[in-house]
Design a protein around this motif. Structure first.
Motif, PDB file in Angstrom:
ATOM      1  N   TYR A  85       0.953  -1.088   0.086  1.00 48.20           N
ATOM      2  CA  TYR A  85       0.076  -0.167  -0.061  1.00 48.20           C
ATOM      3  C   TYR A  85       0.816   1.362   0.105  1.00 48.20           C
ATOM      4  CZ  TYR A  85      -3.575  -3.348   1.276  1.00 48.20           C
ATOM      5  OH  TYR A  85      -4.518  -4.328   1.515  1.00 48.20           O
ATOM      6  N   ARG A  86       0.463   2.541  -0.462  1.00 44.26           N
ATOM      7  CA  ARG A  86       0.961   3.663  -0.668  1.00 44.26           C
ATOM      8  C   ARG A  86       0.236   4.660   0.528  1.00 44.26           C
ATOM      9  NH1 ARG A  86       5.964   5.074  -2.216  1.00 44.26           N
ATOM     10  NH2 ARG A  86       6.417   4.256  -4.484  1.00 44.26           N
ATOM     11  N   ASP A  87      -0.873   4.330   0.796  1.00 41.62           N
ATOM     12  CA  ASP A  87      -1.618   5.026   1.723  1.00 41.62           C
ATOM     13  C   ASP A  87      -0.789   5.352   3.236  1.00 41.62           C
ATOM     14  OD1 ASP A  87      -3.347   6.708   3.236  1.00 41.62           O
ATOM     15  OD2 ASP A  87      -5.076   5.252   3.047  1.00 41.62           O
ATOM     16  N   TRP A  88      -0.585   6.652   3.180  1.00 42.22           N
ATOM     17  CA  TRP A  88       0.452   6.896   4.392  1.00 42.22           C
ATOM     18  C   TRP A  88      -0.331   7.083   5.678  1.00 42.22           C
ATOM     19  CZ3 TRP A  88       5.572   6.666   4.979  1.00 42.22           C
ATOM     20  CH2 TRP A  88       6.246   6.738   3.645  1.00 42.22           C
ATOM     21  N   TRP A  89      -1.550   7.352   5.439  1.00 36.69           N
ATOM     22  CA  TRP A  89      -2.439   7.433   6.876  1.00 36.69           C
ATOM     23  C   TRP A  89      -2.624   5.802   7.363  1.00 36.69           C
ATOM     24  CZ3 TRP A  89      -3.318  11.465   9.571  1.00 36.69           C
ATOM     25  CH2 TRP A  89      -3.679  12.789   8.819  1.00 36.69           C
ATOM     26  N   LEU A  90      -2.786   5.106   6.324  1.00 34.16           N
ATOM     27  CA  LEU A  90      -2.837   3.562   6.657  1.00 34.16           C
ATOM     28  C   LEU A  90      -1.524   3.074   7.510  1.00 34.16           C
ATOM     29  CD1 LEU A  90      -4.413   0.617   6.608  1.00 34.16           C
ATOM     30  CD2 LEU A  90      -3.459   0.516   4.582  1.00 34.16           C
ATOM     31  N   LEU A  91      -0.299   3.363   6.709  1.00 32.91           N
ATOM     32  CA  LEU A  91       0.858   2.787   7.136  1.00 32.91           C
ATOM     33  C   LEU A  91       1.237   3.551   8.531  1.00 32.91           C
ATOM     34  CD1 LEU A  91       2.784   3.272   3.782  1.00 32.91           C
ATOM     35  CD2 LEU A  91       1.806   1.163   4.866  1.00 32.91           C
ATOM     36  N   ALA A  92       0.753   4.925   8.816  1.00 32.28           N
ATOM     37  CA  ALA A  92       1.189   5.588   9.967  1.00 32.28           C
ATOM     38  C   ALA A  92       0.370   4.958  11.093  1.00 32.28           C
ATOM     39  CB  ALA A  92       0.617   7.035   9.936  1.00 32.28           C
TER      40      ALA A  92
END
Length: 371
Positions: free
Chosen positions: A83-90
């Motif tokens: 994934y590229r979604d930084w909110w998800l990764l954070a």
């Protein structure tokens, strides 16, 4: 190493590391309850490429109890590489960091204990590391795909350039064939026709007629071959149909000239005759557009029991025209075409300053059906 062996080897190494960590973590208190979350996390890692986010959540219980962090780090890397979604990764990184520090906080009297704070910083960095590594791998994959697309685009451009060069060579070959072979064969046909008329020997007359007919057939095949060469290498690979009298309206409508069609040709004309009429009108309209700007034209098609006449007459030009060099190849080609059909071409100025081009063909050659 084959592509199938490499993922299996990675899975085996991950399982071994998870097992070693689990043994070292619960060695002081061997308990089936402590081993259950670790076994669940290890089995979940086998499908991390297909469902990375659910696998990551399944590894968190093993982090809280008994404190095995290797499965969570591997699963967090799988999430980041997908994934590229930084909110998800954070969110996943924060959840992992909190899970890492949770067992340590149970022994601290306060959340502000220095050991807990240092552990929080340490485990946050531990959670960030697989995220950054996963993003690096993800960017590397995207770059590889972009490079592949660029290479495919360049290969496509090379093919287009090769096709353009081939089409140019074919057009040049077509022009040379038309200019050289067509002229020579036309002369043979004309001389054979003259011999057929002048000789009194029946055998010579028949031979001359055969030579003339063969020349006419050769010219017709040559024109088809030239059109095929010009069509090859273009987006439309099929041979474009030769124009007929049904295309006259489109020709006149696209000529950018105020032209009017009067009369009609008889039914059942042979294709070579229809092409001769079409090319004559096309050449006449081209000359009007080049040499008589602003002039109008009248196209008169008339026929009797024996003759077919096509006359294109234009009025004087209403605007000055630019003097263009001309070798009169168009009129020469029309004359050759008319001669092969036992016809005649007459061209010349009119008394009011216009110009007239007239094609006369015998209907016996034209092959029209009788009503």
């Amino acid at each position: 190493m084959t592509p199938r062996v490499q993922p299996r080897l990675v899975d085996a190494v991950v399982i071994v590391l998870t097992a070693v960590e689990a043994v070292l973590t619960v060695i002081t208190e061997p308990s089936p309850v402590a081993f259950a979350p670790v076994v669940l996390a290890a089995l979940a890692l086998l499908v991390r490429d297909r469902w990375p986010l659910p696998v990551f959540l399944a590894t968190l219980p093993a982090v809280v109890f008994p404190g095995a962090i290797v499965p969570a780090i591997v699963a967090l890397y799988a999430v980041s590489s997908r994934y590229r979604d930084w909110w998800l990764l954070a969110g996943c990184g924060l959840l992992a960091a909190v899970s890492f520090v949770f067992p340590m906080s149970a022994f601290a009297p306060s959340i502000w204990d220095s050991d807990v704070m240092l552990g929080l910083i340490y485990f946050t960095m531990t959670a960030v590391a697989p995220i950054l590594l996963g993003q690096f791998v993800h960017s590397q994959r995207e770059l590889a795909l972009r490079l592949q697309e660029v290479e495919e685009a360049r290969e496509h451009e090379r093919r287009l350039d090769a096709q353009a060069i081939l089409a140019q060579e074919r057009n040049q070959l077509a022009r040379e064939m038309h200019d050289v072979v067509s002229h020579q064969v036309s002369l043979i046909a004309v001389q054979a026709a003259a011999l057929q008329v002048s000789t009194t020997d029946p055998n010579a007359k028949q031979a001359a007629g055969n030579v003339r007919q063969l020349s006419v057939n050769t010219l017709d095949e040559l024109r088809h071959m030239v059109n095929l060469l010009r069509a090859s290498g273009t987006p439309a690979t099929e041979l474009t149909p030769q124009p007929t009298l049904t295309d006259l309206d489109r020709l006149i409508g696209n000529s950018a000239i105020d032209a009017q069609l009067v009369g009609s040709a008889p039914d059942g004309l042979e294709p070579p005759v229809q092409r001769a009429i079409y090319r004559t009108i096309q050449e006449a309209l081209t000359n009007v557009r080049k040499h008589a700007p602003g002039a109008s034209a009248t196209i008169d098609i008339d026929h009797s029991d024996t003759d077919l006449t096509v006359t294109v007459t234009n009025t004087p030009p209403t605007r000055p025209h630019l003097a263009l060099p001309s070798a009169r190849h168009g009129l020469i080609g029309l004359q050759e075409r008319a001669t092969l059909l036992d016809g005649q071409i007459h061209a010349g100025p009119t008394s009011d300053g216009g110009f007239r081009l007239r094609l006369r063909l015998p209907l016996t050659t034209a092959g029209a059906t009788r009503g």
